[in-house]
Motif scaffolding. Structure first.
Motif, PDB file in Angstrom:
ATOM      1  N   LEU A   1      34.026  27.578  29.821  1.00 33.55           N
ATOM      2  CA  LEU A   1      34.166  28.830  30.550  1.00 33.55           C
ATOM      3  C   LEU A   1      34.938  28.646  31.847  1.00 33.55           C
ATOM      4  O   LEU A   1      35.818  29.432  32.177  1.00 33.55           O
ATOM      5  N   GLU A   2      34.620  27.569  32.570  1.00 35.94           N
ATOM      6  CA  GLU A   2      35.282  27.379  33.863  1.00 35.94           C
ATOM      7  C   GLU A   2      36.774  27.163  33.688  1.00 35.94           C
ATOM      8  O   GLU A   2      37.576  27.734  34.410  1.00 35.94           O
ATOM      9  N   ILE A   3      37.112  26.357  32.695  1.00 32.79           N
ATOM     10  CA  ILE A   3      38.530  26.123  32.427  1.00 32.79           C
ATOM     11  C   ILE A   3      39.190  27.433  32.056  1.00 32.79           C
ATOM     12  O   ILE A   3      40.273  27.771  32.527  1.00 32.79           O
TER      13      ILE A   3
ATOM     14  N   ILE B   1      38.345  30.406  32.890  1.00 30.01           N
ATOM     15  CA  ILE B   1      38.496  31.284  34.060  1.00 30.01           C
ATOM     16  C   ILE B   1      39.673  30.828  34.910  1.00 30.01           C
ATOM     17  O   ILE B   1      40.526  31.625  35.304  1.00 30.01           O
ATOM     18  N   ASP B   2      39.736  29.528  35.159  1.00 34.51           N
ATOM     19  CA  ASP B   2      40.840  28.994  35.967  1.00 34.51           C
ATOM     20  C   ASP B   2      42.186  29.326  35.341  1.00 34.51           C
ATOM     21  O   ASP B   2      43.092  29.826  35.989  1.00 34.51           O
ATOM     22  N   GLU B   3      42.280  29.011  34.056  1.00 34.08           N
ATOM     23  CA  GLU B   3      43.574  29.167  33.408  1.00 34.08           C
ATOM     24  C   GLU B   3      43.944  30.630  33.278  1.00 34.08           C
ATOM     25  O   GLU B   3      45.106  30.995  33.414  1.00 34.08           O
ATOM     26  N   THR B   4      42.950  31.450  32.993  1.00 38.00           N
ATOM     27  CA  THR B   4      43.243  32.866  32.877  1.00 38.00           C
ATOM     28  C   THR B   4      43.767  33.399  34.208  1.00 38.00           C
ATOM     29  O   THR B   4      44.760  34.140  34.239  1.00 38.00           O
ATOM     30  N   SER B   5      43.137  32.990  35.293  1.00 37.50           N
ATOM     31  CA  SER B   5      43.629  33.461  36.596  1.00 37.50           C
ATOM     32  C   SER B   5      45.073  33.039  36.784  1.00 37.50           C
ATOM     33  O   SER B   5      45.896  33.802  37.289  1.00 37.50           O
ATOM     34  N   GLU B   6      45.361  31.809  36.387  1.00 37.58           N
ATOM     35  CA  GLU B   6      46.734  31.336  36.548  1.00 37.58           C
ATOM     36  C   GLU B   6      47.709  32.161  35.726  1.00 37.58           C
ATOM     37  O   GLU B   6      48.776  32.548  36.210  1.00 37.58           O
TER      38      GLU B   6
ATOM     39  N   VAL C   1      29.849  32.426  37.066  1.00 39.38           N
ATOM     40  CA  VAL C   1      30.646  31.203  37.080  1.00 39.38           C
ATOM     41  C   VAL C   1      31.698  31.339  38.171  1.00 39.38           C
ATOM     42  O   VAL C   1      32.716  31.982  37.985  1.00 39.38           O
ATOM     43  N   ALA C   2      31.426  30.791  39.306  1.00 44.82           N
ATOM     44  CA  ALA C   2      32.361  30.905  40.412  1.00 44.82           C
ATOM     45  C   ALA C   2      33.352  29.757  40.344  1.00 44.82           C
ATOM     46  O   ALA C   2      33.086  28.737  39.725  1.00 44.82           O
TER      47      ALA C   2
ATOM     48  N   ASN D   1      34.184  40.201  34.706  1.00 44.81           N
ATOM     49  CA  ASN D   1      32.961  40.283  33.915  1.00 44.81           C
ATOM     50  C   ASN D   1      32.565  38.913  33.400  1.00 44.81           C
ATOM     51  O   ASN D   1      31.397  38.544  33.426  1.00 44.81           O
ATOM     52  N   VAL D   2      33.573  38.180  32.933  1.00 50.47           N
ATOM     53  CA  VAL D   2      33.285  36.863  32.397  1.00 50.47           C
ATOM     54  C   VAL D   2      32.708  35.974  33.487  1.00 50.47           C
ATOM     55  O   VAL D   2      31.745  35.244  33.282  1.00 50.47           O
ATOM     56  N   LYS D   3      33.300  36.093  34.670  1.00 48.99           N
ATOM     57  CA  LYS D   3      32.819  35.274  35.787  1.00 48.99           C
ATOM     58  C   LYS D   3      31.367  35.581  36.091  1.00 48.99           C
ATOM     59  O   LYS D   3      30.577  34.694  36.373  1.00 48.99           O
TER      60      LYS D   3
END
Lengths: 153, 705
Positions: B7-9, B11-16, B319-320, B102-104
């Motif tokens: 999930l964290e990956i 979130i990071d990648e999606t933001s990018e 998930v911050a 939402n995912v976060k």
């Protein structure tokens, strides 16, 4: 209420330190660390009672002379002198120099009296209670007044 | 089934990717025919789709999939990029960001289908196809039909496992399990036709059912499943002690994108070719068959809800972003230093093991310790540097914001940013976003005039907002400036009097600066009308307190009619700077190397007096002299030597000479805060820990000028 329950609810531990000829108690919850005297770097034009800053494992900690803060006679730094590092929420660490750290006492609410406020005294009070431990009286520090910035301005 | 570890990956990648999309769509708006940009967008949308699919976020996948389709058409020149399309794309980005939020927060994408957006995207697609298909047809309906069709197929035929030809050894395996008293179920699972990673889904199904027992027969073979050599269903036989097949089916169905799981108990008769009993058991599962039809209709929220509650990943743990992306170069240098550390250790070991039995000589020991010291210091610094991130991650969302504002306010404006690579501590970077955003909005809303007024005033119609970041000494400066109207001090004065902040008499005597500073007082908003962009009375005072909470300050310069400039100065709590160490009496101080111009040796007799202040005439330039020992209240007083060491520092075009007693070396220092309790002279901007554990205070020479 059983005695045990009461202890759990109301008993607090205090670190007893000597300042001048008096015994003071500092709530153990706000103490981060107690260290020996070490080199303190002077900070120019700081409040007069701040001795400077010291390096506590890479963290810069301001150190005040509690003597001068309480407008007592400055006493000499001896072998028994210690720096009590207080952790104050959000604002980080603060060291105060005391003459001696003697012990930890547990005081229940019953053993703590409110301080005698002398209305004639103009001096600020730094204590918020007096603890009775055996035959001794221990003044309990109100940590927040030590760091109160307002009056120093 | 557990994808939460990714999930964290994700979130990071999606933001990018969202950021990349945003940047590229902005670029596309300027140059609608740049194929590189279109390809870039296509790729980002594609990656997003893939990632969302892998994580089982179907709505997000659907949206990004449609975006990708649109760009496919753009790529093949069937669709022209226009500004309404750009608007829709930005809305899509916002929607994706909504999913991400939402995912976060909940580890789930939420329930918003964003159908309107998908529809408007599809309108472009239909336009590309010549509008043959009815545009009002909802995409949801089409997928529903598709799914319904597939369910029909499932219903009309028997569950695929029933018609499988089993090899003899497979039959033997099933028989063995039956003889051992276990139940054997034949199961067929159907995968959503849009599923991208069928093998992964199948694997997750196997994993889920293997909690009940052992899979004894795969069809297609496990190797084929792994290689994705199968259509949209796969079958297997499970040997288990579990008597309730529904439990197994539920577990398997909990895997996202598994549309249906059919199955039933098998026995000797089945192996012998008799199918009567299986038919019955399939009939038993008939109620379950009714479900896929409901599930297939995405509009049916109920089914969605039940689908999501089935998913074990539904944990309400936010998930911050607690990770830092690190420049590979920094990591390399860290690695190098660690290997050096190992070498140092090894050489110590070999020295102490040396055969002469005397152990280390004093000199060897000192050498080794010095070596070790050097390594650990650099190592320490490297680790600190890893925490530093460019402010880019925070500021690069601003161009988009300004674009939106420009449309909303109907003013033409552009944002010019420089110094995005200025580095700050991660925690600071995260927190300057809001204040900066506020300042930019302020500039856009209050600062810039409308195009007509600008024309009248002879300014270019398009207003310019600048965001410049750079390091100055111990601070990072971020300037937000505009070429708009500037601050009307008279209006501020009037307002202040009206609000009772100051009396009219007081206002008369106030300097321009004091008046402008009033803007930072709580509930002092200058906007005449309250807009949703800025001006709700919680304006600049919040900016100021936010920045002060970071230990910085904010300053305004403004000229009526020409524009204003907000200067945010952030002290670098964790920043590392190059500094020159100087000694004043027996105390050590650090001066930022960046502000040092030269170092001069000056004879006492060269000091002249201008207006009773000491100055020197250095190569034709008159430079005021400041005696650090006096400013820093050093004791004891000292008589001047014949020669003084003077460090000439510069701020802007001003020079000042600082008299010091001794020069130390140049050093890279880590700036640390002195804390909030101690009130010190502004000239001290922080402290640093020296190699010997001592502390040197850092002088901020900017304050001297």
């Amino acid at each position: 209420m059983t005695e045990l329950a009461m202890n759990e609810d109301t008993a607090m531990q205090y670190i007893v330190v000597k300042i001048g000829s008096e015994q003071y108690g500092i709530n153990i919850a706000s103490v981060d660390n107690i260290i020996r005297m070490q080199k303190i770097t002077r900070v120019p034009t700081a409040q007069f009672y701040f001795k400077g800053v010291l390096n506590l494992r890479g963290v810069i900690v301001p150190v005040m002379s509690i003597h001068q803060r309480m407008e007592l006679e400055e006493s000499e730094i001896t072998d028994k002198s210690r720096v009590v590092i207080l952790r104050i929420e959000e604002n980080g660490l603060l060291g105060i120099i005391v003459d001696e750290v003697s012990e930890v006492v547990t005081l229940t609410r019953d053993e703590i009296d409110p301080p005698n406020r002398d209305s004639r005294s103009t001096k600020d009070s730094f204590i918020n209670g007096i603890g009775k431990n055996g035959g001794r009286l221990i003044s309990l520090f109100d940590i927040s007044t030590i760091v109160d910035q307002e009056e120093t301005a | 089934m557990d994808v939460s570890q990714y999930l964290e990956i994700f979130i990071d990648e999606t933001s990018e990717h969202i950021q990349a999309l945003s940047d590229n769509i902005m670029a596309l708006e300027k140059e609608p025919h740049d194929m590189d940009t279109v390809n870039e967008i296509f790729r980002a949308a594609h990656s997003l789709k893939g990632m969302a699919g892998t994580m089982g976020f179907k709505r997000m996948q659907h949206l990004t999939h449609t975006m990708e389709d649109v760009f496919q058409e753009v790529r093949s020149d069937k669709v022209q990029v226009n500004s309404s399309m750009i608007d829709i794309l930005f809305k899509c980005l916002d929607a994706i960001e909504g999913y991400l939020d939402n995912v976060k927060n909940t580890s789930n994408e939420g329930t918003d289908d964003n159908e309107a957006l998908v529809k408007s995207l599809e309108d472009y697609l239909h336009a590309a196809e010549g509008g043959a298909s009815a545009p009002e047809e909802k995409p949801a309906a089409s997928t529903a039909e598709e799914n319904a069709a597939s369910t029909d197929a499932e219903q009309s035929g028997e569950a695929a496992y029933l018609s499988l030809e089993l090899a003899d050894e497979e039959k033997d395996a099933i028989r063995a399990s039956l003889n051992a008293g276990q139940k054997v179920y034949g199961v067929t699972a159907y995968i959503d036709k849009e599923c991208l990673l069928k093998a992964a889904r199948a694997f997750l199904v196997f994993k889920a059912v293997e909690e009940f027992g052992q899979i004894i027969v795969f069809n297609p073979s496990s190797q084929d499943i792994e290689d994705e050599k199968f259509e949209f269903d796969f079958s297997f036989f499970l040997a288990t002690a579990e008597t309730d097949f529904d439990k197994i089916a539920t577990a398997a169905k909990a895997v996202t994108e598994i549309v249906e799981v059919l199955g039933g108990e098998v026995d000797e008769a089945f192996l012998n070719g008799g199918k009567s009993e299986e038919a019955e058991s399939v009939a038993e599962t008939a109620p379950a068959v009714a479900q896929p039809a409901a599930q297939a209709a995405p509009a049916t929220q109920e089914a969605k809800a039940s689908g999501t509650t089935n998913a074990p990943a539904t944990k309400n743990k936010p998930v911050a972003g607690r990770t830092v992306r690190v420049d590979i170069e920094k990591l390399d240098s860290l690695m190098n230093q660690v290997s050096e550390l190992i070498i140092a250790k090894n050489s110590l070991v070999s020295l102490s093991n040396s055969t002469d039995g005397k152990g280390l000589t004093q000199q060897e020991a000192t050498e080794q310790i010095e070596y070790l010291e050097r390594i650990t210091t650099t190592l320490h610094e490297s680790v600190m540097k890893v925490r530093m991130v460019p402010i880019e991650s925070t500021v690069n969302k601003f161009p988009r914001m300004i674009r939106d504002l420009s449309r909303k306010l109907d003013k033409k404006m552009e944002l010019i940013m420089t110094g995005e690579d200025t580095e700050l501590d991660r925690t600071v970077v995260d927190q300057i976003g809001d204040p900066l955003q506020h300042l930019l909005r302020n500039s856009a809303d209050h600062g810039l005039e409308s195009a007509e007024i600008r024309k009248e005033r002879g300014k270019p119609e398009t207003g310019t907002i600048r965001l410049d970041a750079y390091q100055e000494g111990n601070n990072v400066i971020i300037e937000v400036s505009d070429d708009g109207n500037g601050i009307d001090t008279e209006a501020v004065k009037a307002k202040a009097i009206e609000r009772g902040v100051v009396t009219a008499d007081q206002a008369e005597t106030m300097s321009q600066k004091e008046i402008i500073d009033m803007l930072f007082m709580p509930s002092f908003s200058m906007a005449k009308t309250i807009t949703d962009i800025s001006g709700r009375g919680v304006g600049l005072d919040v900016v100021k307190s936010n920045i002060e909470a970071l230990g910085g300050d904010v300053e305004v310069k403004s000229k009526l009619g020409e524009g204003s400039k907000f200067t945010v100065r952030l002290p670098l709590t964790l920043a590392i700077i190059q500094a020159l160490m100087v000694e004043v009496r027996d105390e050590k101080y650090a001066i930022a190397l960046a502000s040092i111009e030269t170092i001069e040796n000056i004879s006492v007799t060269d000091i002249k007096y201008v207006e009773a202040k000491e100055v020197i005439n250095l190569r034709g330039v008159v430079i005021p002299i400041i005696r650090l020992d006096q400013i820093l209240e050093c004791t004891p007083e000292k008589e001047d030597d014949d020669n003084l060491t003077v460090v000439i520092v510069r701020k802007g075009d001003k020079l000042v000479g600082l008299v010091v007693d001794n020069l130390g070396g140049q050093q890279e220092i880590v700036i640390k805060s002195l804390g909030k309790y101690i009130s010190y002279n502004k000239i001290i901007s922080g402290a640093t820990v020296l190699g010997d554990g001592g502390i040197a205070l850092i002088l901020d020479v900017n304050v001297l000028m």
